[in-house]
Design an enzyme around this catalytic site. Structure first.
Site, short mmCIF file in Angstrom:
data_model
loop_
_atom_site.label_atom_id
_atom_site.label_comp_id
_atom_site.label_asym_id
_atom_site.label_seq_id
_atom_site.Cartn_x
_atom_site.Cartn_y
_atom_site.Cartn_z
N VAL A 222 192.46 38.17 65.06
CA VAL A 222 191.22 37.60 64.51
C VAL A 222 190.26 38.72 64.12
O VAL A 222 189.50 38.60 63.17
CB VAL A 222 190.61 36.56 65.50
CG1 VAL A 222 190.10 37.22 66.76
CG2 VAL A 222 189.50 35.75 64.84
N SER B 208 203.02 39.45 65.93
CA SER B 208 203.49 39.53 64.56
C SER B 208 202.43 40.19 63.70
O SER B 208 201.32 39.67 63.56
CB SER B 208 203.78 38.12 64.05
OG SER B 208 203.84 38.14 62.65
N LYS C 54 175.60 48.73 75.26
CA LYS C 54 174.85 47.48 75.09
C LYS C 54 174.05 47.20 76.37
O LYS C 54 174.64 47.03 77.44
CB LYS C 54 175.83 46.33 74.80
CG LYS C 54 175.13 44.99 74.68
CD LYS C 54 176.11 43.88 74.36
CE LYS C 54 175.44 42.53 74.50
NZ LYS C 54 176.38 41.42 74.44
N VAL D 192 187.56 40.04 65.30
CA VAL D 192 186.16 40.08 65.68
C VAL D 192 186.11 40.16 67.21
O VAL D 192 187.14 40.35 67.84
CB VAL D 192 185.38 38.84 65.17
CG1 VAL D 192 185.04 38.97 63.71
CG2 VAL D 192 186.14 37.56 65.44
N GLY E 196 199.24 39.68 70.35
CA GLY E 196 198.77 41.05 70.61
C GLY E 196 197.35 41.29 70.12
O GLY E 196 197.04 42.36 69.61
N ALA F 49 181.25 42.53 71.06
CA ALA F 49 180.17 42.71 72.03
C ALA F 49 180.63 42.19 73.38
O ALA F 49 181.24 41.12 73.47
CB ALA F 49 178.93 41.95 71.59
N LEU G 127 191.54 32.87 72.74
CA LEU G 127 191.12 31.79 71.86
C LEU G 127 191.97 30.53 72.04
O LEU G 127 191.51 29.43 71.76
CB LEU G 127 191.15 32.25 70.40
CG LEU G 127 190.17 33.40 70.07
CD1 LEU G 127 190.36 33.89 68.65
CD2 LEU G 127 188.72 32.95 70.28
N ILE H 123 200.93 38.13 60.89
CA ILE H 123 199.83 37.20 61.20
C ILE H 123 198.55 37.97 61.49
O ILE H 123 197.49 37.63 61.01
CB ILE H 123 200.20 36.28 62.39
CG1 ILE H 123 201.34 35.36 61.97
CG2 ILE H 123 199.00 35.47 62.85
CD1 ILE H 123 201.74 34.35 63.01
N ILE I 157 185.40 37.61 75.65
CA ILE I 157 186.24 38.68 76.23
C ILE I 157 186.11 38.62 77.75
O ILE I 157 187.09 38.82 78.48
CB ILE I 157 185.85 40.06 75.65
CG1 ILE I 157 186.20 40.09 74.15
CG2 ILE I 157 186.57 41.18 76.39
CD1 ILE I 157 185.69 41.29 73.40
#
Ligand SMILES: Cc1cc2nc3c(=O)[nH]c(=O)nc-3n(C[C@H](O)[C@H](O)[C@H](O)COP(=O)(O)OP(=O)(O)OC[C@H]3O[C@@H](n4cnc5c(N)ncnc54)[C@H](O)[C@@H]3O)c2cc1C
Length: 497
Positions: free
Chosen positions: A45, A39, A78, A47, A13, A50, A331, A42, A344
């Site tokens: 990440v 979970s 941006k 980050v 997620g 951008a 990832l 866990i 992304i």
């Protein structure tokens, strides 16, 4: 195996998981059931803040209200990335989402500019780019102009955690089932080798027909269970670690990302409405984590809001991103450092590709083969674009920069540079997200000046050429006085009635 796909299970997620769930549900509606397992123990990440302009297509497909999106995710606009110290220390250039001038059939504007330069009429190419002009004056507004002259493509900087929350709300409202649970095992069908179900801590079972592995760097299904191979590209992109830390916002938010090169890596600064996102991407062969922390924290220019978080990574890609009935997205599918904010986008592109080739009637080798071919090519083209920034450096202050300058790079990249150097030709490869203006800006910014230009640029007399350039710059600058400051735009646009 050819079984009809009735249920899709999304494993994880983070941004990848919730983007996948939202898009699949939105596009396929009732045709498939979607369940997402994640979970909290866990976590994500956290980050990845951008983006690049194609994120607008995701928002459009999802039917999002832009003002609500900006408010909820604390986004800023941006328009570009500013590369500082990349060619040599003390110099900077922008890679904007815009384009200089306005191209005409068969001949990009930069050929006219190159001819003028060689004839002694010297101007800065970026002065013909509205994105750049707005960056320099810290301005933004959504321009409604019909004329391509005033196109101002933009993307967002957003808070990664808030983006996840936003997409989760969206997805659950539309029928995605969320299951909280730690996946402890994965059951495989002995005959087909396909994943059948996930075993959760405590014994729960989540069954499905198609599994989207969004479990992050660990690749719970694609790597840990299916042992799919990995192409390591560390010899071209030697950074293998990142350290991230949020810091207090500045008085003004800039409408661009900053990428500041150091002696063995580079630092990002991403302005959000409520804070800055910062991080250092570095090579562990050149910096210890303590050194990296010193560099990062000493270059924040505002108070850190947390302890730095270390994220090791391995640059490369999962060899078969679709393996049996598992598709790796995010990832788990590979990693390219965030120099051009492409991860992304790669999530988006993976899901769009899957939707295009969706195996509703069952997984076939033809579908997986096509999917994997396209994914490989797309990853490699982005990889080449990122290598370009390192390879064309002229820094002499560290072994890191000398090594990246002297390495052998993929042949396709060598050819692209040679073509541009000889006469300004830019090649648009199929599936390359970076169009000619992107390659142009990075090549020029990194110091490659074309030795010649397209002959069409010779059709104008010297006077006509100068007139064209002067007029173009005037036209580009025309809207500037009416464009508000970036913060002013955010305040007006995000205001709730
Ligand atoms: C340093 C860095 C900077 C980046 N910057 C950018 C950027 O500026 N722009 C950009 O586009 N991208 C960027 N990225 C990439 C971006 O962060 C990721 O593409 C994005 O966050 C997607 O991550 P993910 O969802 O694949 O993984 P994660 O966020 O790690 O999510 C993994 C999910 O899997 C779940 N999970 C894992 N194991 C289990 C288990 N056993 N049981 C249950 N659940 C499990 C976790 O709970 C979590 O929900 C950056 C990445 C890094 C490392």
């Amino acid at each position: 195996m050819k079984d009809r796909i009735r249920k899709v299970v999304v494993v994880g997620g983070g941004t990848a998981g919730w983007m996948s769930a939202a898009l699949i549900k939105r596009v396929l509606g009732g045709a498939v059931e979607v369940e997402l397992v994640e979970s909290e123990s866990i976590g994500i990440v956290g980050v990845g803040e951008a983006t690049i302009p194609p994120i607008q297509h995701v928002n459009a497909v999802l039917g999002l209200d832009e003002a609500e999106f900006l408010r909820e995710t604390k986004s800023t606009v941006k328009l570009a990335i500013r590369f500082e110290n990349w060619r040599v220390q003390g110099e900077q250039y922008y890679h904007t989402f815009g384009a200089p001038g306005k191209s005409q059939a068969f001949c990009h504007f930069h050929h006219f500019w190159t001819r003028a330069q060689s004839g002694g009429f010297k101007t800065d190419l970026w002065d013909y780019d509205l994105n750049y002009l707005c960056c320099e004056e810290n301005k933004f507004v959504k321009l409604q102009a019909q004329d391509k002259m005033w196109d101002m493509p933009y993307a967002y900087h957003f808070d990664a955690s808030l983006y996840g929350v936003f997409l989760r709300k969206y997805s659950e409202k539309r029928g995605v089932k969320r299951t909280e649970g730690l996946i402890e095992d994965v059951n495989i069908n002995a005959e087909s080798g396909h994943v059948e179900s996930l075993v959760l801590q405590g014994g729960g079972l989540v069954e499905g027909d198609l599994f989207i592995d969004c479990s992050g760097i660990r690749g719970l299904l694609i790597h840990q269970k299916l042992n799919t191979g990995y192409d390591d590209w560390g010899h071209w992109l030697p950074c293998d670690r990142a350290m991230a830390v949020p810091s207090e916002r500045f008085d003004e938010t800039l409408p661009f990302t900053r990428s500041i090169a150091h002696s063995a890596g580079w630092q990002w600064r991403i302005p959000l409405q409520h804070r800055n996102g910062n991080g250092l991407v570095y090579s562990s062969r050149h910096y210890s984590d303590d050194q990296a922390a010193d560099i990062l924290l000493n270059n924040l220019e505002s108070k850190a809001l947390a302890d730095p978080k270390i994220i090791p990574f391995r640059t490369g890609r999962t060899r078969r991103q679709w393996n049996r009935n598992v598709i790796a997205v995010g990832l788990s599918s590979g990693f390219l450092e965030p120099l051009e904010s492409t991860s992304i986008y790669l999530i988006q592109s993976a899901i769009v590709r899957l939707l295009h080739l969706f195996p509703l009637a069952g997984v076939t080798p033809e579908l997986t083969g096509e999917y994997n071919r396209q994914s490989k090519r797309e990853y490699e083209l982005i990889r080449d674009f990122i290598i370009l920034h390192y390879y064309l450096n002229e820094r002499d202050d560290s072994q890191f920069w000398r090594d990246t300058r002297n390495m052998d790079v993929p042949e396709r990249l060598t050819n692209k540079i040679a073509l541009f150097r000889s006469n300004g030709t830019l090649v648009q490869d199929h599936l390359d997200i970076f169009l000619e203006p992107s390659w142009l800006q990075v090549m020029l910014g990194q110091g490659v000046m074309p030795q010649d230009y397209h002959p069409i640029a010779n059709q104008l007399s010297d006077e006509q050429l100068q007139e064209k350039l002067v007029k173009t710059m005037q036209l580009k600058k025309e809207p500037l006085p009416k464009i508000p400051g970036h913060d002013q735009f955010l305040e007006m646009f995000c205001k709730q009635d």
